[in-house]
Design a protein around this motif. Structure first.
Motif, mmCIF file in Angstrom:
data_model
loop_
_atom_site.group_PDB
_atom_site.id
_atom_site.type_symbol
_atom_site.label_atom_id
_atom_site.label_comp_id
_atom_site.label_asym_id
_atom_site.label_seq_id
_atom_site.Cartn_x
_atom_site.Cartn_y
_atom_site.Cartn_z
ATOM 1 N N ILE B 219 0.860 -1.189 0.000
ATOM 2 C CA ILE B 219 0.000 0.000 0.000
ATOM 3 C C ILE B 219 0.893 1.235 0.000
ATOM 4 O O ILE B 219 1.817 1.340 0.807
ATOM 5 C CB ILE B 219 -0.885 -0.018 1.266
ATOM 6 C CG1 ILE B 219 -1.806 -1.241 1.274
ATOM 7 C CG2 ILE B 219 -1.682 1.271 1.388
ATOM 8 C CD1 ILE B 219 -2.780 -1.306 0.131
ATOM 9 N N LYS B 220 0.605 2.166 -0.899
ATOM 10 C CA LYS B 220 1.450 3.368 -1.001
ATOM 11 C C LYS B 220 1.256 4.258 0.218
ATOM 12 O O LYS B 220 2.215 4.737 0.810
ATOM 13 C CB LYS B 220 1.107 4.134 -2.285
ATOM 14 C CG LYS B 220 1.421 3.332 -3.539
ATOM 15 C CD LYS B 220 2.674 3.844 -4.206
ATOM 16 C CE LYS B 220 3.245 2.959 -5.280
ATOM 17 N NZ LYS B 220 2.615 1.696 -5.596
ATOM 18 N N ASP B 221 0.000 4.519 0.531
ATOM 19 C CA ASP B 221 -0.276 5.430 1.638
ATOM 20 C C ASP B 221 -1.393 4.842 2.502
ATOM 21 O O ASP B 221 -2.563 4.909 2.154
ATOM 22 C CB ASP B 221 -0.694 6.808 1.079
ATOM 23 C CG ASP B 221 -0.920 7.811 2.194
ATOM 24 O OD1 ASP B 221 -0.809 7.433 3.383
ATOM 25 O OD2 ASP B 221 -1.208 8.979 1.866
ATOM 26 N N ILE B 222 -0.977 4.271 3.616
ATOM 27 C CA ILE B 222 -1.931 3.554 4.467
ATOM 28 C C ILE B 222 -2.980 4.507 5.041
ATOM 29 O O ILE B 222 -4.088 4.098 5.379
ATOM 30 C CB ILE B 222 -1.163 2.771 5.584
ATOM 31 C CG1 ILE B 222 -2.001 1.601 6.112
ATOM 32 C CG2 ILE B 222 -0.765 3.661 6.735
ATOM 33 C CD1 ILE B 222 -1.929 0.340 5.331
ATOM 34 N N THR B 223 -2.642 5.803 5.142
ATOM 35 C CA THR B 223 -3.595 6.770 5.727
ATOM 36 C C THR B 223 -4.768 7.045 4.780
ATOM 37 O O THR B 223 -5.717 7.722 5.146
ATOM 38 C CB THR B 223 -2.912 8.111 6.079
ATOM 39 O OG1 THR B 223 -2.464 8.736 4.859
ATOM 40 C CG2 THR B 223 -1.729 7.909 7.002
ATOM 41 N N LYS B 224 -4.666 6.532 3.571
ATOM 42 C CA LYS B 224 -5.785 6.693 2.635
ATOM 43 C C LYS B 224 -6.429 5.333 2.296
ATOM 44 O O LYS B 224 -7.371 5.264 1.511
ATOM 45 C CB LYS B 224 -5.293 7.351 1.339
ATOM 46 C CG LYS B 224 -4.718 8.746 1.571
ATOM 47 C CD LYS B 224 -4.772 9.585 0.314
ATOM 48 C CE LYS B 224 -4.519 11.050 0.603
ATOM 49 N NZ LYS B 224 -3.251 11.285 1.366
ATOM 50 N N LYS B 301 -4.903 7.553 10.964
ATOM 51 C CA LYS B 301 -3.735 6.702 10.686
ATOM 52 C C LYS B 301 -4.032 5.676 9.599
ATOM 53 O O LYS B 301 -3.118 5.145 8.964
ATOM 54 C CB LYS B 301 -3.278 5.997 11.959
ATOM 55 C CG LYS B 301 -2.614 6.972 12.915
ATOM 56 C CD LYS B 301 -2.027 6.252 14.102
ATOM 57 C CE LYS B 301 -1.239 7.222 14.960
ATOM 58 N NZ LYS B 301 -0.933 6.673 16.269
ATOM 59 N N ILE B 302 -5.301 5.353 9.436
ATOM 60 C CA ILE B 302 -5.717 4.571 8.269
ATOM 61 C C ILE B 302 -6.843 5.346 7.591
ATOM 62 O O ILE B 302 -7.486 6.196 8.227
ATOM 63 C CB ILE B 302 -6.222 3.148 8.631
ATOM 64 C CG1 ILE B 302 -7.424 3.203 9.579
ATOM 65 C CG2 ILE B 302 -5.104 2.305 9.208
ATOM 66 C CD1 ILE B 302 -8.126 1.866 9.770
#
Lengths: 77, 346
Positions: B219-224, B301-302
């Protein structure tokens, strides 16, 4: 189960206590956990500490999902 | 001649899941299924000691358990080591396979075990030790012992073990030179003719099955990212509305978690019958970490926690069933725009 879900193209992180089994069933991202009946907790701890422990394990799992792997990888810490 | 036998807490009559955490202990003579082995081995050999260990203790402390049990075995210096049979009990199979392989490799004592072909311990150790193929439950004890005794006797006598097909153990992937009546070219043509005629034929060189799935991209950006929770630990809403079986599950459940921030003794429980359910029933977050993921979602954070979790029990569940469940689950998750999955197992 891990393998069949991963086959769809989604990254799967397997959180489990018996790592050799996870390796045998073909999980690619593996987080070793606490104990078989309570992988993500520890009943001997205070509730607050137990949640902290669980958060650390889940953070490790998220980190694993953000990590490119080419082979089966156990994320110890 | 002397034999040492390894069994778990259940077959020793000590207890079920509530006793699965007992440490290794050794008793003189036979315990439980050892009686049947002893009857078959007499008068040439007998079980001089039985080692008992809790399945959870062994699997949670593999190195320690192995070391302790090897020391125990050494005290008796047996001529043969028997472990199990473990049928389809996963942790027991892993324990029996691990210790049988260790006794053989590290102490040089021949070892035999038995279990169901889908036991995870089978794939892990069938190449290392003689492992008899048994039925999936203890109802197959008589049959398992009947298969293991002749092999045990041969091993004690130092006789050669025949082929896996003839002797009823799982193939170890060992090739032996043998002389056959017909030469290779004729056998190959015979096979080809049968194949062309659509008849059954048996290859002399079975290709190993490699069923590995390549790791999916990170996953590139876990916050998204939208994260879904799946478990084989049997976490279900209180009351187990779909009546998911405690073992050999025939189905999985899909449950809405959108109204919950926390799993408690009031809203969730485990349907799993293969581990001590007390801790999961008190607080199912210990198996399915909804509480911390919900908090992480609030903290950014996710990206998002998927509104459903999926659950089944991994206890003795057929591999074919688990595959079928997971295929459906995976397809639904993709259709629902999920980016990544956390799968927890007990």
């Amino acid at each position: 189960m891990v393998k069949e879900i991963e086959r769809t193209g989604l990254p799967v992180v397997h959180m489990c206590t018996v790592v050799p089994i996870s390796l045998t069933v073909g999980a690619n991202r593996i987080i070793p956990t606490i104990a078989i009946p309570h992988p993500l907790g520890n009943p001997a701890m205070e509730k607050k500490d137990e949640v902290t422990l669980r958060r650390k394990l889940v953070e490790r799992a998220l980190k694993a999902l953000e990590t490119e792997v080419t082979d089966q990888t156990v994320f110890e810490d | 001649m002397k034999v040492v036998h390894y069994i778990n807490q259940f077959f020793a009559g000590i207890g079920g899941e509530e006793k699965a955490d007992i440490q290794p202990e050794m008793r003189d003579g036979v315990v439980g299924p050892g009686m049947a082995f002893n009857a078959g081995l007499k008068p040439d050999a007998e079980i001089v000691a039985t080692i008992i260990c809790g399945d959870s203790y062994f699997n949670e402390n593999i190195d320690q358990a192995k070391a302790t049990i090897l020391e125990m075995v050494k005290q008796h210096d047996p001529d043969l080591f028997i472990a199990g049979p473990a049928f389809n009990a996963g942790r027991y199979g892993v324990a029996a396979g691990t210790i049988a392989a260790a006794v053989q490799q590290e102490l040089g004592i021949p070892a035999i075990t038995g279990m169901y072909v889908e036991n995870p311990g089978a794939d892990m150790f069938k190449k290392d030790v003689i492992m008899v193929s048994t039925r999936d439950s203890a109802a197959g004890m008589r049959d398992a012992v009947a298969k293991m005794i002749p092999l045990a006797k041969k091993m004690l006598a130092g006789e050669e073990i025949g082929s896996p097909e003839d002797e009823g153990y799982m193939a170890r992937g060992i090739r032996k030179n043998v002389f056959l009546e017909d030469r290779g070219s004729k056998r190959a043509v015979d096979m080809l003719v049968k194949k062309l005629a659509g008849e059954d034929y048996e290859t002399e060189f079975a290709m190993p099955e490699f069923d590995r799935v390549e790791p999916s991209p990170a996953i590139k950006d876990i916050t998204k990212a939208k994260i879904a929770l799946v478990t084989s630990g049997g976490i279900v809403p209180k009351g187990n509305p779909d009546r998911i079986e405690s073992s050999s599950a025939s189905k999985y459940g899909k449950y809405d978690l959108s109204a919950w921030d926390d799993l408690t003794a009031d809203n969730a429980e485990t349907a799993h019958g293969g581990y001590d359910p007390v801790y999961a029933n008190q607080d199912a977050d210990r198996v399915l970490p909804l509480d911390v993921l919900r908090q992480m979602e609030k903290d950014g954070k996710i990206g998002e926690l998927h509104k459903y979790w999926y659950s089944t029990t991994g206890n003795g569940t057929a591999v074919a069933s688990a595959k079928a469940f997971a295929k459906e689950i995976g397809e639904e998750l993709v259709a629902d725009g999920v980016d990544a999955v956390i799968l927890t197992s007990t």
